[in-house]
Design a protein around this motif. Sequence first.
Motif, PDB file in Angstrom:
ATOM      1  N   ASN A  48      10.958 -21.196  25.227  1.00 32.32           N
ATOM      2  CA  ASN A  48      11.512 -20.055  24.489  1.00 32.32           C
ATOM      3  C   ASN A  48      11.048 -18.707  25.049  1.00 32.32           C
ATOM      4  O   ASN A  48      11.185 -17.675  24.396  1.00 32.32           O
ATOM      5  N   VAL A  49      10.500 -18.725  26.264  1.00 32.38           N
ATOM      6  CA  VAL A  49      10.143 -17.478  26.955  1.00 32.38           C
ATOM      7  C   VAL A  49      11.116 -17.274  28.111  1.00 32.38           C
ATOM      8  O   VAL A  49      11.297 -18.164  28.950  1.00 32.38           O
ATOM      9  N   GLU A  50      11.720 -16.111  28.143  1.00 37.74           N
ATOM     10  CA  GLU A  50      12.712 -15.772  29.168  1.00 37.74           C
ATOM     11  C   GLU A  50      12.159 -14.618  30.026  1.00 37.74           C
ATOM     12  O   GLU A  50      12.308 -13.453  29.657  1.00 37.74           O
ATOM     13  N   PRO A  51      11.518 -14.935  31.153  1.00 40.89           N
ATOM     14  CA  PRO A  51      10.973 -13.869  31.997  1.00 40.89           C
ATOM     15  C   PRO A  51      12.101 -13.123  32.717  1.00 40.89           C
ATOM     16  O   PRO A  51      13.064 -13.740  33.185  1.00 40.89           O
ATOM     17  N   VAL A  52      11.982 -11.812  32.790  1.00 45.29           N
ATOM     18  CA  VAL A  52      12.951 -10.993  33.520  1.00 45.29           C
ATOM     19  C   VAL A  52      12.202  -9.961  34.351  1.00 45.29           C
ATOM     20  O   VAL A  52      11.111  -9.522  33.974  1.00 45.29           O
ATOM     21  N   LEU A  53      12.779  -9.581  35.479  1.00 43.99           N
ATOM     22  CA  LEU A  53      12.212  -8.489  36.267  1.00 43.99           C
ATOM     23  C   LEU A  53      12.486  -7.187  35.538  1.00 43.99           C
ATOM     24  O   LEU A  53      13.640  -6.832  35.273  1.00 43.99           O
ATOM     25  N   LEU A  54      11.432  -6.466  35.205  1.00 37.56           N
ATOM     26  CA  LEU A  54      11.603  -5.245  34.428  1.00 37.56           C
ATOM     27  C   LEU A  54      10.544  -4.209  34.799  1.00 37.56           C
ATOM     28  O   LEU A  54       9.453  -4.173  34.235  1.00 37.56           O
TER      29      LEU A  54
END
Length: 281
Positions: A48-54
Amino acid sequence: MSINEVVIVTGASSGIGKATVVELSKKNFHVIAGVLKEEELKLFTETNVEPVLLDITNEDDIASLVRLLNKNRKTYKIVSLINNAGIEFNAPFELLKMEDWRNQFDVNLFGQVALTKALLPFLRKSHGSIVNITSVGGKVAMPNYSAYAATKFAFEAASDSLRRELKDQKIKVVIVEPGGIQTEMAAYSGDLSLNFEKTLSVEDKKLYSNLIKSAVASQSNFLKHAMTAEKAGKKVAAIATKKKPRTRYSLGMDAKMTLPMVRFFPTKFVDWILELNRKLT
């Protein structure tokens, strides 16, 4: 169609941010974890963790996040935005390059503002919360911390104004003021200051070497007994998901001691206490 309660956390690759993501995942929230590097996308194994480049100073990264939220607008309910990203490079006011002043403001203030502005339509729809991680340095500016403290003072002011502007829109704005927390950034900031001191001219060393070294020593000694990032993350996760959070929270014993001192005692007395603490380290 199931609705995912989503919390967005910036600066999620380490320290308070990472610990907050882990804690929120345990509470069964869908967490969008903002990281800076490709390799950091693999830090989280929770489903349930959605890593994104930010990179919050990068307009394209912010636009990409907005597209992701729009794509999933029917199933994502944005419960909270946690503005945690930050950088710290401490050096005396006179010696810190203007480039370093600007870099800290870009990340610690302007990036937070840009991301928050972009996500307000989603938070307005969900009546969610904005949790801004400032610092005890947003209330008391220690010697050698001028630029970092200035960004946090500014972030505190922006947060106060935003909270008052959004009250009628039912968006909550919460300020969290950590003191010294055992994080990679805190430890690394001391190394950066000491390495900077080694590059100074003979004249500048006469003026500032003792101040830099004592400031770093004071921080290092305190961090040995400071709140862990994991404990701080649990508290931030709880704050971000409260239905009726307070306006402000402090984290750590130094914050709980320093903030009342600044509020109730004369400035000259506070200056004397801070100077005494630095010299006794």
